[in-house]
Design a protein around this motif. Structure first.
Motif, PDB file in Angstrom:
ATOM      1  N   LEU A   1     -33.066  13.848 -21.396  1.00 45.53           N
ATOM      2  CA  LEU A   1     -33.439  12.489 -20.456  1.00 45.53           C
ATOM      3  C   LEU A   1     -32.899  11.384 -19.938  1.00 45.53           C
ATOM      4  N   GLY A   2     -32.861  11.199 -20.803  1.00 44.67           N
ATOM      5  CA  GLY A   2     -31.887   9.581 -20.430  1.00 44.67           C
ATOM      6  C   GLY A   2     -32.445   8.628 -21.550  1.00 44.67           C
TER       7      GLY A   2
ATOM      8  N   ALA B   1     -28.572  22.888 -16.662  1.00 48.84           N
ATOM      9  CA  ALA B   1     -30.683  23.851 -16.784  1.00 48.84           C
ATOM     10  C   ALA B   1     -31.207  22.607 -16.151  1.00 48.84           C
ATOM     11  N   THR B   2     -32.344  22.355 -15.797  1.00 48.50           N
ATOM     12  CA  THR B   2     -33.596  21.341 -15.029  1.00 48.50           C
ATOM     13  C   THR B   2     -34.745  21.890 -15.413  1.00 48.50           C
TER      14      THR B   2
ATOM     15  N   VAL C   1     -43.288  19.577 -15.995  1.00 46.02           N
ATOM     16  CA  VAL C   1     -42.470  20.030 -16.544  1.00 46.02           C
ATOM     17  C   VAL C   1     -42.289  22.176 -16.854  1.00 46.02           C
ATOM     18  N   ASP C   2     -41.451  23.064 -17.084  1.00 51.27           N
ATOM     19  CA  ASP C   2     -41.849  23.928 -17.304  1.00 51.27           C
ATOM     20  C   ASP C   2     -41.829  23.735 -18.981  1.00 51.27           C
ATOM     21  N   VAL C   3     -42.759  24.767 -19.395  1.00 43.44           N
ATOM     22  CA  VAL C   3     -42.458  25.140 -21.032  1.00 43.44           C
ATOM     23  C   VAL C   3     -42.047  27.027 -21.129  1.00 43.44           C
TER      24      VAL C   3
ATOM     25  N   PRO D   1     -31.947  12.918 -14.323  1.00 45.92           N
ATOM     26  CA  PRO D   1     -30.998  14.351 -15.008  1.00 45.92           C
ATOM     27  C   PRO D   1     -31.641  15.867 -15.266  1.00 45.92           C
ATOM     28  N   LEU D   2     -32.093  16.415 -15.402  1.00 47.58           N
ATOM     29  CA  LEU D   2     -33.223  17.283 -15.859  1.00 47.58           C
ATOM     30  C   LEU D   2     -34.013  17.264 -14.427  1.00 47.58           C
TER      31      LEU D   2
END
Length: 300
Positions: free
Chosen positions: A98-99, A208-209, A119-121, A294-295
């Motif tokens: 995640l940085g 992946a994102t 975000v997706d889970v 970046p994700l």
């Protein structure tokens, strides 16, 4: 108001205590709850939602984050608090991807102050995860690495154990199914990524994102010699959709039915199952992260 759910093993760390006092002195309203045994983090996350807490911070390693996520996912979507991370584990794969800062005080400040993005889970049968699920050889390494060695070497412990076991790779036979197809496999590693790295810094699903509604899948198979291992490493660099030893998929659902029980990990937590189905719930949780993370497939 924010509430820190802190792994009990980290509660007395001087850096953690100093970070908490510093944030309170800076004006943040921060409550602390400490876990004692397995299941506490999930229960405390649900309690925080019932109490109307706006942001829950998971303080610990990837396993603590995983348990907090599962607690939050048991809460109705409209009542789920946002999630922040205070990374205190040996590898901290997800926080690194995640940085986020890893030092206690800047990490806690980030968990409290960074904007939260949906975000997706993913969900593997009855258990949610945020970063990655692995099955086969990679999961075997993670579950067999001694905790003392993890603390001593950090992510390097996984590489060391992997090198020791490299010539004793077990292949797990079974059938993979996804909406667009199916195939019989002899896999040594299956990685299902919402995030990008696992096992102490290994980028298993580098494209992946967290917000695309898809799972990135890596399949390593049919590796039994040094020559094949070298070929596999080359394919890992080029990432073919279908190679001799490396396959990649991007799906929203995947089922693996194995001929025998397979070791697996969910965000670093070990398990063993004969088969499983992984699906994904888009935009199910709000996560504190840098705007240029970046994700994210879409910029803030």
């Amino acid at each position: 108001m924010a509430r820190l759910i802190l792994n009990g093993k980290s509660a007395q760390l001087p850096a953690v205590r100093e970070a908490i006092f510093a944030r309170r002195a800076a004006g943040d309203t921060l409550e602390v709850r400490v876990t004692w045994e397995a299941g506490d983090a999930a229960r405390l996350a649900q309690e925080a939602a019932r109490d109307g807490v706006e942001r829950v911070i998971a303080g610990g390693g990837d396993g603590t984050v995983n348990e907090v996520v599962n607690g939050l996912m048991r809460v109705a979507r409209e009542r789920r608090p946002a999630l922040g991370l205070l990374p205190l584990g040996s590898a901290n794969d997800f926080a690194t991807s995640l940085g986020l800062p890893l030092a206690a005080e800047p990490a806690l400040a980030a968990a409290l102050e960074l904007p939260a993005r949906p975000v997706d889970v993913p969900r593997l049968d009855d258990w949610h995860f945020l970063n990655m699920a692995t099955a086969g050889f990679g999961a075997e390494i993670t579950s067999s690495t001694p905790k003392g060695l993890k603390r001593l070497l950090g992510g390097g412990a996984y590489s060391l154990i992997g090198a020791v076991k490299a010539w004793h790779i077990t292949h797990y036979a079974g059938r993979l199914r996804w909406p667009e197809g199916e195939r019989r496999v002899e896999l040594c590693l299956l990685a299902i990524g919402n995030g990008r790295q696992s096992g102490g810094g290994h980028p298993l699903t580098p494209q992946a994102t967290l917000d695309d509604g898809r799972l990135d899948v890596l399949i390593l198979h049919d590796i039994g010699s040094l020559t094949q291992l070298r070929a596999m490493r080359h394919e890992l660099e080029t990432r073919p959709a279908r190679g001799t030893h490396v396959d990649t998929l991007r799906v929203d659902r995947l089922t693996f039915t194995a001929d025998e029980p397979v070791p697996l990990t969910l965000d670093g937590e070990p398990d063993r199952r004969r088969g499983f189905t992984v699906s994904i719930e888009p935009a199910a949780l709000s996560l504190a992260m840098p705007p240029d993370c970046p994700l994210l497939s879409r910029p803030a």
